[in-house]
Structure formats: C-alpha cells, structure tokens
Design a protein around this motif. Sequence first.
Motif: not given
Length: 180
Positions: A104-108, A127-133
């Motif tokens: 749901d959320l990814v932080i780099e 974006l294209n895989s469905g990560v929300r944020e």
Amino acid sequence: MALPQEKTYTIDDILALPENVRAELIDGQIYYQAAPSDSHQRITGWLYRKIGNYIESKSGKCEVRIAPYAVFLSKNNSTYVEPDISVICDDSKITEEGCKGAPDLVIEVVSPSTRNMDYGKKAFKYLNSGVREYWIVDREKNRITVHYFEKEEYNEYTFSDTVKVNIFDDLEIDFSELNI
C-alpha cells in the motif's frame, strides 16, 4: 552482423545470488545495489519505527517491513524489488518469501547509486503495479516527494516539514524531529 541479445533474467536468477549480494529485478534486468550508508539506515530505521509504532498504537491490520524484504510486483517473474520500507494492509499478500503484489505504501530513501531508479523506473513500476502511495526521501536534496497514486496527487516537502501519510487517516510524520 547480428546484434548481441540482451539476457532476460527471472526471479530464479535473483534468488540464486549469494546471500550477501543485494539486487533487484526490473523488467527482466538485474540491478545490483551497494550497501546503504549510515545516514540512509538512520532515516530508514526512524521512519520504520514511526510507522510501526503508529500501526501498533491503533491495533491496525497493516504490516510494516524494512529492507531487505522481497516484493514481487509482477506475476510474470520480471520485477522483484526491495523497497526500504513497505507497508502492506492486505495480509493475503504476505508470504514467507515476501510480499506477492503491490504494498500500500512504499518508501525509498535515496542513495547516490539508486537516485535515477528511485525517481524513474521504480516510480513508474510502483504506479503501474497498484502501490497506493510512494515516498522518495532524498536527504541530499532536502526533499520528500510524495506520490499519492490513489488520488493522483503529488507533493514535495523538506526535512523541516510534517508529512501526512495518506493511506492512514491521522498519521503525520514531522521530519524536523529527525536528527541526522
């Protein structure tokens, strides 16, 4: 004259790497990663604690993971990443091998060797895989970039700002509290 063919790698190639070798697989290409710096680890650990403590205080159903943690973004075995932080709110995606599907959320947290990937290829993949944020935390540029894909919103902050975590109703992270 025939052009040399580019080799396409799979998850099996990533999993066959020695344990001490960090790499990601994006569109069938392997990208090796350098060991993170101390400041990178401090930022990542601080954010992990902030988010984890929030989830625990709310008895939330989401799970937070810190790198190295496998995220399998594609079903065709062509994209495997290890985001610095992943928040997964659908427990059916969590397996012993890692997260199967988009968190749901990814932080780099940007490192010199990952800058282009974090801002480019990975942003597109998330974006294209469905990560929300998706957050890009860039200490060198004093910038936190927040892509809230679910609402098609984009915002930039500094390390002096308080940043809203959009996937939660009431979590804000005050970056001025981060001592690095």
